[in-house]
Write a protein that holds these residues in place. Sequence first.
Motif, PDB file in Angstrom:
ATOM      1  N   THR A 161       0.815  -1.216   0.000  1.00 16.95           N
ATOM      2  CA  THR A 161       0.000   0.000   0.000  1.00 16.95           C
ATOM      3  C   THR A 161       0.850   1.267   0.000  1.00 16.95           C
ATOM      4  OG1 THR A 161      -0.143  -0.129   2.418  1.00 16.95           O
ATOM      5  CG2 THR A 161      -1.945  -1.113   1.153  1.00 16.95           C
ATOM      6  N   GLY A 175      -0.782  -4.269   2.587  1.00 16.60           N
ATOM      7  CA  GLY A 175      -0.277  -3.490   3.711  1.00 16.60           C
ATOM      8  C   GLY A 175       1.078  -2.904   3.390  1.00 16.60           C
ATOM      9  N   CYS A 191       1.758  -9.575  10.766  1.00 21.03           N
ATOM     10  CA  CYS A 191       0.444  -9.802  10.159  1.00 21.03           C
ATOM     11  C   CYS A 191      -0.592  -8.852  10.751  1.00 21.03           C
ATOM     12  CB  CYS A 191       0.015 -11.253  10.347  1.00 21.03           C
ATOM     13  SG  CYS A 191       0.979 -12.432   9.355  1.00 21.03           S
ATOM     14  N   ASP A 192      -0.317  -8.331  11.942  1.00 22.47           N
ATOM     15  CA  ASP A 192      -1.224  -7.354  12.548  1.00 22.47           C
ATOM     16  C   ASP A 192      -1.304  -6.080  11.722  1.00 22.47           C
ATOM     17  OD1 ASP A 192      -1.558  -9.148  14.608  1.00 22.47           O
ATOM     18  OD2 ASP A 192      -0.207  -8.127  15.993  1.00 22.47           O
ATOM     19  N   ASP A 193      -0.298  -5.835  10.884  1.00 27.25           N
ATOM     20  CA  ASP A 193      -0.248  -4.621  10.076  1.00 27.25           C
ATOM     21  C   ASP A 193      -0.822  -4.832   8.669  1.00 27.25           C
ATOM     22  OD1 ASP A 193       1.093  -3.617  12.269  1.00 27.25           O
ATOM     23  OD2 ASP A 193       3.078  -3.881  11.392  1.00 27.25           O
ATOM     24  N   GLU A 195      -3.913  -6.479   5.876  1.00 30.39           N
ATOM     25  CA  GLU A 195      -5.357  -6.637   5.699  1.00 30.39           C
ATOM     26  C   GLU A 195      -5.638  -7.578   4.540  1.00 30.39           C
ATOM     27  OE1 GLU A 195      -6.890  -2.741   4.992  1.00 30.39           O
ATOM     28  OE2 GLU A 195      -6.795  -2.136   7.113  1.00 30.39           O
ATOM     29  N   GLY A 196      -6.839  -8.167   4.523  1.00 35.55           N
ATOM     30  CA  GLY A 196      -7.249  -9.007   3.408  1.00 35.55           C
ATOM     31  C   GLY A 196      -7.586 -10.419   3.833  1.00 35.55           C
ATOM     32  N   GLU A 197      -8.295 -11.117   2.960  1.00 33.04           N
ATOM     33  CA  GLU A 197      -8.754 -12.475   3.263  1.00 33.04           C
ATOM     34  C   GLU A 197      -7.610 -13.460   3.459  1.00 33.04           C
ATOM     35  OE1 GLU A 197     -11.813 -13.923   0.579  1.00 33.04           O
ATOM     36  OE2 GLU A 197     -12.270 -11.863  -0.003  1.00 33.04           O
ATOM     37  N   VAL A 199      -4.770 -12.923   5.052  1.00 31.26           N
ATOM     38  CA  VAL A 199      -3.911 -12.672   6.219  1.00 31.26           C
ATOM     39  C   VAL A 199      -3.926 -13.849   7.180  1.00 31.26           C
ATOM     40  CG1 VAL A 199      -3.549 -11.219   8.239  1.00 31.26           C
ATOM     41  CG2 VAL A 199      -4.094 -10.169   6.047  1.00 31.26           C
TER      42      VAL A 199
END
Length: 206
Positions: A161, A175, A191-193, A195-197, A199
């Motif tokens: 992004t 991300g 992975c906390d940072d 987004e998306g299906e 993750v």
Amino acid sequence: MNELWPTVHTERAALAADLADLTDRQWATESLCTGLSVREVLAHLASAAGLSWARWMAGVIRCRFDFDKQVEMRLAEQLGGSPAETLENFRRVAANTTTPVGPVVACLGETVVHGEDIRRPLGIGRAYPVETLTRLAEYYSGTDLVVVAKGRIGGLRLAATDGPFATGSGLPVSGPTLALVMAMTGRAAYCDDLEGEGVAVLRERC
């Protein structure tokens, strides 16, 4: 890839500067490398920066091809008697242009990834040039050398992004490029940072 050495040197110097004023308690903080403290990860980086291929192979033979034992032995060599000595050992080899195995981009990746293994638990942020992170993301997405990365992202579509990096097809993961690099190399915390299906799949593979 020799043009990458100045970038490696820049990242090593930045890490050394970030760690200059740590307390003993901070040095003992557990890193993102399971079982290793912040100080021990830095000693590992110092070891890698100071090893030629010949010295690496000599150590492998000495350890009877037990690669984990070789890593532990070299780490112990650079740990020193105090955190200050560990940091000085790292600074001493920061400008080296030797790498035991793999291309220079792998050396850059080790510096950035292990640097984040240190920084994240300490709450230290670094604004990496997006060009550096994109180069690493492109490298890791195409290889399982040294660290499994390409295999970890199979069936996923990764897209940055904050930069041009994008790869793969399947469930989306998006991300910051740094978070994608760290997740590709197995750091679930990043992975906390994202987004998306995809993750949840990526997190499980970490």
